[in-house]
Write a protein that holds these residues in place. Structure first.
Motif, PDB file in Angstrom:
ATOM      1  N   ASN A  89      -1.577  -0.332   7.476  1.00  0.00           N
ATOM      2  CA  ASN A  89      -1.027  -1.686   7.674  1.00  0.00           C
ATOM      3  C   ASN A  89      -0.210  -2.204   6.485  1.00  0.00           C
ATOM      4  O   ASN A  89       0.030  -3.395   6.357  1.00  0.00           O
ATOM      5  CB  ASN A  89      -2.126  -2.655   8.118  1.00  0.00           C
ATOM      6  N   LEU A 103     -16.423  -3.858   1.174  1.00  0.00           N
ATOM      7  CA  LEU A 103     -16.326  -3.083   2.419  1.00  0.00           C
ATOM      8  C   LEU A 103     -17.009  -1.717   2.316  1.00  0.00           C
ATOM      9  O   LEU A 103     -16.898  -0.895   3.229  1.00  0.00           O
ATOM     10  CB  LEU A 103     -14.846  -2.880   2.788  1.00  0.00           C
ATOM     11  N   ARG A 157      -1.481 -14.695   3.501  1.00  0.00           N
ATOM     12  CA  ARG A 157      -2.159 -14.013   4.609  1.00  0.00           C
ATOM     13  C   ARG A 157      -1.405 -14.224   5.926  1.00  0.00           C
ATOM     14  O   ARG A 157      -1.314 -13.317   6.740  1.00  0.00           O
ATOM     15  CB  ARG A 157      -3.595 -14.535   4.767  1.00  0.00           C
ATOM     16  N   LYS A 164       0.837  -1.197   0.000  1.00  0.00           N
ATOM     17  CA  LYS A 164       0.000   0.000   0.000  1.00  0.00           C
ATOM     18  C   LYS A 164       0.877   1.254   0.000  1.00  0.00           C
ATOM     19  O   LYS A 164       2.096   1.175   0.204  1.00  0.00           O
ATOM     20  CB  LYS A 164      -0.915  -0.055   1.222  1.00  0.00           C
ATOM     21  N   PHE A 214     -15.176   2.932   8.057  1.00  0.00           N
ATOM     22  CA  PHE A 214     -13.797   3.319   7.729  1.00  0.00           C
ATOM     23  C   PHE A 214     -13.546   3.415   6.222  1.00  0.00           C
ATOM     24  O   PHE A 214     -12.464   3.808   5.792  1.00  0.00           O
ATOM     25  CB  PHE A 214     -12.796   2.347   8.378  1.00  0.00           C
ATOM     26  N   VAL A 232      -4.169  -0.080  12.156  1.00  0.00           N
ATOM     27  CA  VAL A 232      -4.968  -0.841  11.185  1.00  0.00           C
ATOM     28  C   VAL A 232      -5.135  -0.069   9.878  1.00  0.00           C
ATOM     29  O   VAL A 232      -5.145  -0.663   8.787  1.00  0.00           O
ATOM     30  CB  VAL A 232      -6.330  -1.271  11.792  1.00  0.00           C
ATOM     31  N   ARG A 239       3.174  -7.225   8.847  1.00  0.00           N
ATOM     32  CA  ARG A 239       2.521  -6.160   9.625  1.00  0.00           C
ATOM     33  C   ARG A 239       3.049  -6.150  11.063  1.00  0.00           C
ATOM     34  O   ARG A 239       3.201  -5.089  11.672  1.00  0.00           O
ATOM     35  CB  ARG A 239       1.008  -6.353   9.613  1.00  0.00           C
ATOM     36  N   THR A 299      -5.068  -8.228  10.320  1.00  0.00           N
ATOM     37  CA  THR A 299      -5.447  -6.927   9.768  1.00  0.00           C
ATOM     38  C   THR A 299      -4.978  -5.788  10.675  1.00  0.00           C
ATOM     39  O   THR A 299      -4.428  -4.786  10.205  1.00  0.00           O
ATOM     40  CB  THR A 299      -6.981  -6.860   9.593  1.00  0.00           C
TER      41      THR A 299
END
Ligand code: UDP
Ligand code: MG
Length: 154
Positions: A117, A57, A90, A14, A62, A114, A107, A96
């Motif tokens: 992350n 989501l 994962r 990210k 959020f 969060v 992480r 998460t």
């Protein structure tokens, strides 16, 4: 049935991970584990593209903040292939919420919040296929590795 050594997962670093210079650290972990990189690119996705990626989501409180965070810089998009790639990917990422991620996970080693992350990983084989199609419509890279029999019992 023979184990599927061709399972694929979508892993994304990210914007916070890219900004913090963690592309090398994160890709190195997947490489060293034995997974095979079959696509990778640095990309600045549109808001619509990110909303599609995270469509499940969209009702979460959020969601707007998370999309804003994902738009804050480029992401490094990858497809990794190998035995149990989705589940193992994962596990390598960690929980998460980084505060619940064990040391040794990505992480757990590099993040605290969060909403910061640093990485994404597909959560099922079905979602991995959808995410790969969304992020790599141009297709993946085909090649064979010389050391496959050193990674797998083949
Ligand atoms: N997220 C957040 N707040 C939350 C839950 C999730 O900001 O309370 C963000 C977080 O960056 C997470 C992403 O939304 O990685 C997607 O959430 P998901 O439940 O799919 O977690 P993941 O699959 O990334 O572990
Ligand atoms: Mg998820």
């Amino acid at each position: 049935m023979a184990p599927n050594i061709r399972e694929r997962t979508y892993i994304m670093i990210k914007p916070d991970g890219v900004d913090r210079g963690l592309i090398g650290e994160i890709t190195a972990r997947f490489e060293k584990r034995g997974f095979k990189l079959i696509a990778a690119k640095l990309v600045s996705p549109s808001k619509e593209h990110l909303e599609k990626h995270y469509e499940d989501l969209c009702d979460k409180p959020f969601f707007p903040g998370m999309i804003g965070y994902m738009l804050s810089g480029p992401v490094f998009a990858m497809v990794w292939e190998g035995l149990d790639a989705v589940k193992t990917g994962r596990v390598m990422l960690g929980a998460t919420n980084p505060l619940q991620s064990g040391p040794g996970t990505i992480r757990g080693d590099y993040a605290l919040a969060v909403g910061r992350n640093i990485c994404h990983g597909s959560d099922s084989v079905e979602n991995a296929e959808k995410e790969i199609a969304l992020w790599f419509p141009e297709g993946l890279v085909q090649y064979s590795r010389s050391h496959e029999a050193k990674v797998y019992e083949i």
